[in-house]
Design a protein around this motif. Structure first.
Motif, PDB file in Angstrom:
ATOM      1  N   GLU A 164       6.188   2.552   0.493  1.00 50.91           N
ATOM      2  CA  GLU A 164       6.104   1.438   1.432  1.00 50.91           C
ATOM      3  C   GLU A 164       5.878   1.890   2.868  1.00 50.91           C
ATOM      4  O   GLU A 164       6.403   1.294   3.822  1.00 50.91           O
ATOM      5  CB  GLU A 164       7.370   0.572   1.349  1.00 50.91           C
ATOM      6  CG  GLU A 164       7.692   0.104  -0.065  1.00 50.91           C
ATOM      7  CD  GLU A 164       9.030  -0.599  -0.161  1.00 50.91           C
ATOM      8  OE1 GLU A 164       9.744  -0.661   0.867  1.00 50.91           O
ATOM      9  OE2 GLU A 164       9.373  -1.079  -1.256  1.00 50.91           O
ATOM     10  N   GLU A 165       5.075   2.929   3.042  1.00 51.05           N
ATOM     11  CA  GLU A 165       4.781   3.412   4.382  1.00 51.05           C
ATOM     12  C   GLU A 165       3.344   3.910   4.451  1.00 51.05           C
ATOM     13  O   GLU A 165       2.718   4.216   3.436  1.00 51.05           O
ATOM     14  CB  GLU A 165       5.729   4.547   4.779  1.00 51.05           C
ATOM     15  CG  GLU A 165       5.574   5.803   3.926  1.00 51.05           C
ATOM     16  CD  GLU A 165       6.529   6.921   4.318  1.00 51.05           C
ATOM     17  OE1 GLU A 165       7.312   6.723   5.262  1.00 51.05           O
ATOM     18  OE2 GLU A 165       6.478   7.987   3.676  1.00 51.05           O
ATOM     19  N   GLY A 197       7.583  -0.707   8.088  1.00 43.64           N
ATOM     20  CA  GLY A 197       7.783  -2.147   8.001  1.00 43.64           C
ATOM     21  C   GLY A 197       7.229  -2.782   6.755  1.00 43.64           C
ATOM     22  O   GLY A 197       7.475  -3.965   6.495  1.00 43.64           O
ATOM     23  N   HIS A 198       6.467  -2.035   5.963  1.00 43.68           N
ATOM     24  CA  HIS A 198       5.949  -2.592   4.712  1.00 43.68           C
ATOM     25  C   HIS A 198       7.089  -2.696   3.692  1.00 43.68           C
ATOM     26  O   HIS A 198       8.032  -1.899   3.698  1.00 43.68           O
ATOM     27  CB  HIS A 198       4.835  -1.705   4.148  1.00 43.68           C
ATOM     28  CG  HIS A 198       3.705  -1.467   5.109  1.00 43.68           C
ATOM     29  ND1 HIS A 198       3.696  -0.398   5.985  1.00 43.68           N
ATOM     30  CD2 HIS A 198       2.560  -2.146   5.323  1.00 43.68           C
ATOM     31  CE1 HIS A 198       2.584  -0.438   6.700  1.00 43.68           C
ATOM     32  NE2 HIS A 198       1.876  -1.482   6.327  1.00 43.68           N
ATOM     33  N   LYS A 199       6.954  -3.653   2.784  1.00 41.01           N
ATOM     34  CA  LYS A 199       7.986  -3.881   1.771  1.00 41.01           C
ATOM     35  C   LYS A 199       7.440  -3.744   0.357  1.00 41.01           C
ATOM     36  O   LYS A 199       8.050  -4.214  -0.600  1.00 41.01           O
ATOM     37  CB  LYS A 199       8.604  -5.265   1.965  1.00 41.01           C
ATOM     38  CG  LYS A 199       9.276  -5.441   3.316  1.00 41.01           C
ATOM     39  CD  LYS A 199       9.846  -6.837   3.480  1.00 41.01           C
ATOM     40  CE  LYS A 199      10.487  -7.016   4.856  1.00 41.01           C
ATOM     41  NZ  LYS A 199      11.029  -8.379   5.047  1.00 41.01           N
ATOM     42  N   ALA A 200       6.288  -3.101   0.238  1.00 43.24           N
ATOM     43  CA  ALA A 200       5.696  -2.865  -1.079  1.00 43.24           C
ATOM     44  C   ALA A 200       4.718  -1.705  -0.944  1.00 43.24           C
ATOM     45  O   ALA A 200       4.437  -1.228   0.165  1.00 43.24           O
ATOM     46  CB  ALA A 200       4.984  -4.113  -1.598  1.00 43.24           C
ATOM     47  N   THR A 258      -0.559  -4.797   1.300  1.00 44.05           N
ATOM     48  CA  THR A 258       0.541  -4.363   0.446  1.00 44.05           C
ATOM     49  C   THR A 258       0.551  -5.118  -0.877  1.00 44.05           C
ATOM     50  O   THR A 258      -0.252  -6.016  -1.118  1.00 44.05           O
ATOM     51  CB  THR A 258       1.890  -4.589   1.164  1.00 44.05           C
ATOM     52  OG1 THR A 258       1.974  -5.957   1.583  1.00 44.05           O
ATOM     53  CG2 THR A 258       2.002  -3.694   2.379  1.00 44.05           C
ATOM     54  N   SER A 317       5.410  -7.506  -3.639  1.00 46.48           N
ATOM     55  CA  SER A 317       6.711  -7.759  -3.009  1.00 46.48           C
ATOM     56  C   SER A 317       6.601  -8.075  -1.530  1.00 46.48           C
ATOM     57  O   SER A 317       7.583  -8.499  -0.911  1.00 46.48           O
ATOM     58  CB  SER A 317       7.628  -6.543  -3.200  1.00 46.48           C
ATOM     59  OG  SER A 317       7.837  -6.277  -4.574  1.00 46.48           O
ATOM     60  N   ASP A 318       5.431  -7.870  -0.938  1.00 51.09           N
ATOM     61  CA  ASP A 318       5.261  -8.072   0.497  1.00 51.09           C
ATOM     62  C   ASP A 318       4.162  -9.087   0.810  1.00 51.09           C
ATOM     63  O   ASP A 318       4.354 -10.037   1.560  1.00 51.09           O
ATOM     64  CB  ASP A 318       4.942  -6.737   1.167  1.00 51.09           C
ATOM     65  CG  ASP A 318       5.073  -6.807   2.677  1.00 51.09           C
ATOM     66  OD1 ASP A 318       5.713  -7.739   3.178  1.00 51.09           O
ATOM     67  OD2 ASP A 318       4.515  -5.930   3.357  1.00 51.09           O
ATOM     68  N   ASP A 324       0.694 -13.563   6.115  1.00 49.65           N
ATOM     69  CA  ASP A 324       1.097 -13.634   4.712  1.00 49.65           C
ATOM     70  C   ASP A 324      -0.067 -14.196   3.905  1.00 49.65           C
ATOM     71  O   ASP A 324      -0.457 -15.357   4.080  1.00 49.65           O
ATOM     72  CB  ASP A 324       2.331 -14.511   4.563  1.00 49.65           C
ATOM     73  CG  ASP A 324       2.914 -14.481   3.162  1.00 49.65           C
ATOM     74  OD1 ASP A 324       2.261 -13.910   2.253  1.00 49.65           O
ATOM     75  OD2 ASP A 324       4.011 -15.031   2.962  1.00 49.65           O
TER      76      ASP A 324
END
Length: 437
Positions: free
Chosen positions: A273-274, A291-294, A313, A316-317, A335
């Protein structure tokens, strides 16, 4: 061994039928000019163009193909009132707000909502981390199917068998060199092959990785490869001997790689996630974008703005972000509502296209920097696992696992700005001949 995909061409109609049905399109274009600029520049049209003008326009090969592939399936406009109603209700026909400039970027444009060519690909693997499509600067599309690699000539539409892998190996990533002659193939066992496709000759083979190679990216004579062993290998083909250099910084598999246009900075995305940005002159990361979540697979550099990177991503993101790499600062985020599997910029840097997996399975074109949607396109039942752009920047190819490969005409040809731009663009520039719906 030879293989050929059965191409599904749309609308096998004659040239004469295209001539007969072209008048509504000419009416539409003339009337849109009138609506956008008023009677001062364009008098209110009353009749369609003459047949001589129709024949002159149909001499253009691309315009003819677009008529045959897209326009002939649409219902005819019975009157100018129908055209006005469509113009006023469709977001793609809206005039720019008053007070804005008349530049081409401020005008809405028409985009074909159907692919101009479709190729069945039931053997295409449905894997978010693989990269099994690659489009060269010489208009050759490389396709990885099972343990085979095929080449499709986009000009002749001929598909030829290129390579068969044995011993349980199969391709997990494909990438062309900038000159379009060298094809690099990352394999499931950690090997990397580099072929000269013009001579059908293997010029390099190395196994510096200890896991599958899911990402490849060329910069001049250098090839970067990312693997499940968390390492990035830089191979410089100008060096005698090995010429390898390892970059270590990701704790998990490297699933995305992209060199910036000047070949100095390399962006890498991973399952952790980076995103790390590397300077080819150093072994330490130049910048870290968090700050990424996937998992981050989709990476794309803005070709007209130095140091601007777009990232996408997973499920999940679902966020598409735009970064200023030099300052490690996030400039924009939106989003998208679904998994992002690929990102590509228009050569002018004013639009970006994203491909999506679960749950939307669609293609979206965005305006930059506003990130307003221009159009959504859907032709796949399964997720769009792969997307690549043509070298001229006008088309993209999308692939969905165990289903099909689609060719889309999305962007107008890019004309670099001149040193002496005109004060006001001509109508032919604002309403180009290739514009379709």
């Amino acid at each position: 061994m030879s293989f050929s995909f059965p191409l599904r061409r749309r609308n096998k109609r004659s040239h004469q039928e295209a001539l007969e049905r072209s008048s509504p399109i000419l009416k539409r274009r003339t009337y849109l000019n009138y609506l956008s600029y008023g009677s001062q520049d364009f008098p209110r049209p009353l009749e369609p163009r003459l047949e001589d003008d129709v024949e002159a326009e149909l001499k253009d090969r691309h315009f003819t193909e677009q008529l045959q592939d897209v326009i002939l399936d649409e219902p005819r406009a019975e009157s100018f009132d129908d055209i006005v109603k469509e113009y006023e209700t469709s977001p793609l026909y809206k005039r720019p707000p008053s007070g804005t400039g008349r530049g081409a970027d401020s005008l809405s444009r028409l985009v074909s909502r159907v692919p101009y060519c479709t190729v069945p690909s039931e053997e295409l693997d449905d894997n978010f981390y693989y990269n099994l499509l690659a489009w060269s600067s010489t208009d050759i599309l490389a396709i990885g199917l099972g343990n085979h690699v095929y080449l499709r000539n986009s000009r002749t539409e001929e598909i030829t068998f290129f390579l068969e892998l044995t011993c349980g190996r199969y391709p997990t990533s494909l990438c062309w060199s900038p000159n379009g002659n060298l094809l690099s193939i990352g394999l499931s066992n950690g090997e990397v092959y580099v072929y000269d496709t013009t001579k059908v000759q293997l010029i390099s083979s190395y196994r510096e990785h200890h896991g599958r190679v899911c990402s490849l990216s060329w910069s001049r004579e250098s090839l970067a490869s990312g693997s499940a062993d968390t390492q990035i290998i830089l191979k410089d083909f100008r060096c005698r001997g090995t010429g390898y250099r390892k970059l270590e910084g990701h704790p998990t598999e490297v699933c995305g790689l992209r060199w910036c246009p000047d070949g100095i900075l390399l962006a890498s995305g991973s399952l952790s996630e980076e995103v790390l940005v590397w300077d080819r002159r150093s072994r330490a990361p130049y910048s870290k974008l968090g700050g990424h979540k996937a998992a981050v697979k989709a990476l794309a550099w803005n070709p007209r703005s130095t140091g601007i990177l777009a990232t996408g991503t997973g499920l999940s993101d679902k966020l598409m972000r735009v970064w200023d790499v030099e300052r490690s600062q996030q400039l924009h985020a939106i989003d998208t509502g679904s998994q992002i599997t690929g990102l590509e910029w228009l050569p002018s840097g004013t639009e970006i296209v994203s491909s999506h997996g679960f749950q939307a399975n669609e293609l979206v074109v965005w305006r930059y920097p506003s990130l307003n949607q221009i159009v959504k396109l859907s032709a796949h039942a399964n997720r769009l696992a792969y997307m690549v752009r043509s070298s001229d920047g006008t088309c993209v190819v999308t692939g969905s696992g165990h289903e099909k490969i689609c060719f889309w005409k999305l962007f107008p040809p890019y004309v670099p700005p001149t040193s002496h731009p005109s004060k006001s663009p001509s109508p032919s520039m604002l309403f180009p001949r290739h514009t379709i719906r």
